[in-house]
Write a protein that holds these residues in place. Sequence first.
Motif, PDB file in Angstrom:
ATOM      1  N   ALA A  16      -7.115  41.331  85.438  1.00  0.00           N
ATOM      2  CA  ALA A  16      -7.467  41.043  86.836  1.00  0.00           C
ATOM      3  C   ALA A  16      -8.979  41.183  87.019  1.00  0.00           C
ATOM      4  N   PHE A  17      -9.542  42.191  86.368  1.00  0.00           N
ATOM      5  CA  PHE A  17     -10.981  42.450  86.491  1.00  0.00           C
ATOM      6  C   PHE A  17     -11.781  41.242  85.996  1.00  0.00           C
ATOM      7  N   TRP A  18     -11.452  40.774  84.782  1.00  0.00           N
ATOM      8  CA  TRP A  18     -12.261  39.700  84.197  1.00  0.00           C
ATOM      9  C   TRP A  18     -11.941  38.342  84.817  1.00  0.00           C
ATOM     10  N   LYS A  19     -10.752  38.213  85.367  1.00  0.00           N
ATOM     11  CA  LYS A  19     -10.434  36.970  86.090  1.00  0.00           C
ATOM     12  C   LYS A  19     -11.367  36.854  87.301  1.00  0.00           C
ATOM     13  N   GLU A  20     -11.516  37.983  87.969  1.00  0.00           N
ATOM     14  CA  GLU A  20     -12.396  38.004  89.146  1.00  0.00           C
ATOM     15  C   GLU A  20     -13.846  37.692  88.733  1.00  0.00           C
ATOM     16  N   LYS A  21     -14.316  38.291  87.633  1.00  0.00           N
ATOM     17  CA  LYS A  21     -15.711  38.053  87.205  1.00  0.00           C
ATOM     18  C   LYS A  21     -15.904  36.615  86.737  1.00  0.00           C
ATOM     19  N   ALA A  22     -14.819  36.044  86.152  1.00  0.00           N
ATOM     20  CA  ALA A  22     -14.924  34.662  85.653  1.00  0.00           C
ATOM     21  C   ALA A  22     -15.166  33.678  86.795  1.00  0.00           C
ATOM     22  N   ALA A  23     -14.763  34.069  87.992  1.00  0.00           N
ATOM     23  CA  ALA A  23     -14.913  33.163  89.136  1.00  0.00           C
ATOM     24  C   ALA A  23     -16.385  32.967  89.509  1.00  0.00           C
TER      25      ALA A  23
END
Length: 624
Positions: A16-23
């Motif tokens: 969830a953390f890196w999904k958010e940063k990928a945005a």
Amino acid sequence: MSYQAEYRRSMDNPEAFWKEKAADVSWIQPPTTIWQSTDNGHGQWFTDGIINTSDAALDANIRAGRGEQTALIYDSPVTGNQSAYTFNELTREVAEFAGALKDRGINKGDRVIIYMPMIPQAVVAMLACARLGAIHSVVFGGFAAHELAVRIDDASPKALITASCGIEVQKVIEYKPLVDKAIQEASHKPDFCVIYQRPQVTAALTEGRDIEWNALVEGATPASPVPLAATDPLYILYTSGTTGKPKGVVRDNGGHAVAMRYSMSLVYDAKPGDVFWAASDVGWVVGHSYIVYGPLLAGCTTVLYEGKPVKTPDAGAFWRVVQDHGVNLLFTAPTAFRAVRKEDPEADLMQQYDISTLKRLFLAGERLDPATYDWLREHTNLPVLDHWWQTETGWAICCNPVGLELMATKPGSATFPSPGYNVQVVDFKGSQMPAGEQGQIAVKLPLPPGCMTTVWGDDSRFVKTYLQPIPGFYTSGDGGFMDEDGYLFVMGRTDDVINVAGHRLSTGEMEEVVASHPAIAECCVVGIQDNLKGQVPVGLVLIKDGATIDHDELEEELVDMVREKIGSIACFRRALVVQRLPKTRSGKILRRVIRQIADGEPFNVPSTIDDPAILDELSDQFRS
Ligand code: COA
Ligand code: AMP
């Protein structure tokens, strides 16, 4: 968000953390699968994402309305030139050069070696490869022909891009003879070489193989960014290991872009439009991450400086660059400021410039010694932030997370683990060391995005070097400790890698060169402390029975050999003839003890030593 909260989120739910940063990155198709692990605890990030790093670093800024913002400032005191490119202009140059390479048959997956000085064309070449999905491998311009040959054979490039010369203060270094020699030595031959002719030297072209940059680009159709899988390699960057063969660190497109973008916020608190200057070289990882990709992905203006901290023309050079370009964030290696401090101890030259735009100073690449830290704090009155990372990770493993909150600094410490990195100080079984006790610094798998995915062409070497030594962990090769407040102190390498003026070098590689001298029976090279460069290599050599050679002459020959094979940046200037080398009973050379003796540090006589009397002999020799 507080650092602690962000860190916890990255540990508790990394996907969830890196999904958010990928945005925060511009994708052609955003990923839905964030992480896929492999058996050994390693794995791949953003596996179904589609991206092009050149698009995300250039075109995306134009789409965001930053086309007329300056993307790149070139400042070259060695030639007296300054120029600037907007995002529109840089994108155009990159697209044209990419088109020209494509016309010559460069496609996705092809390797391209870039052996260039610090000129804008080096950046254009890197981004042009990225645009095509070709994998660039930049070789630091200070490496000798042999080192280039080794990399040509390992990467088997279709093309090699170079310039007619580099300029070291006042010394003009012709690149073309080095390239010719390297290609002659290598078994693999690139199809063609592109040569950027600089006004200082016109390189003679090899017919049928070489083409001038301008001729190549003439009439080329600009290339559009090629859609790539997030997991496709972006680049290979060779770094020194413990053996003579450098390791090709492979970095992907998607994870790298996300990590670069995130680190620009977390580690440097950089905002779009900020002027970001990493005073390093595109040949090193700092140059890849924070001269080229990081700042552009974050919409910053990056500074490309072809000069030194001193002598171009003086120790005020850095402050002059800050003033001329309104630099907000400056990142360099401690050795650069040690050089400045040596020549301008009271920072008088700093007073001649307006450096009020500067918000923070960032240091990495080697240990930040407290004296340099104190000097910078005293004279700039700015936050001086140490951070620890490696070619392998591509971004800070530990930092002062100023983008979230500025933590109190402790001189000698790189502060706290960056979110995404589960940093632990362990023994070789993976058991955690108590606070304050030294051990191996390791990162519990998985590594966050942006870290190396493998060793080029040799995944087993990747596994053997980094994953096997401590099961379940990535082994950093650095030793150190965490104090009771969780601050990490990196004390130095636990292998045979040394750090000379922020340049990572292998003593094993130097030993191979020294041992090839016909008069040498045995040798060892250790890194000893140096006030300016942090460490410098010193050779201890045993002469073969019956070989008659003057010791000074031998030293000169060995120094020349290392310069010729590795390059002058190795700073190998001393070789000491000894009668014996201290060894364990099983024949292992006691390098650590040799280093301690050379540095005048106290040492324990190892119980496994073959003959303790050798240590006294050595101490006497170093003292004299
Ligand atoms: N191309 C060719 N040769 C190079 C080179 C390059 N890009 N970079 C360095 N060299 C050569 C130098 O000319 C010198 O050669 P010499 O022995 O014939 O004089 C040798 O390599 C050593 O150079 P250098 O390490 O620059 O030492 P120095 O004594 O001239 O300068 C410093 C000392 C501290 C000013 C310099 O090392 C420096 O600027 N360090 C900062 C390095 C840095 O930014 N590292 C960042 C990595 S994050
Ligand atoms: P390189 O791969 O060339 O960037 O070199 C990485 C090595 O430099 C690390 O493994 C450390 O030994 C050293 N290093 C980098 N940054 C720091 C730092 N902030 N403090 C101490 N050592 C550092």
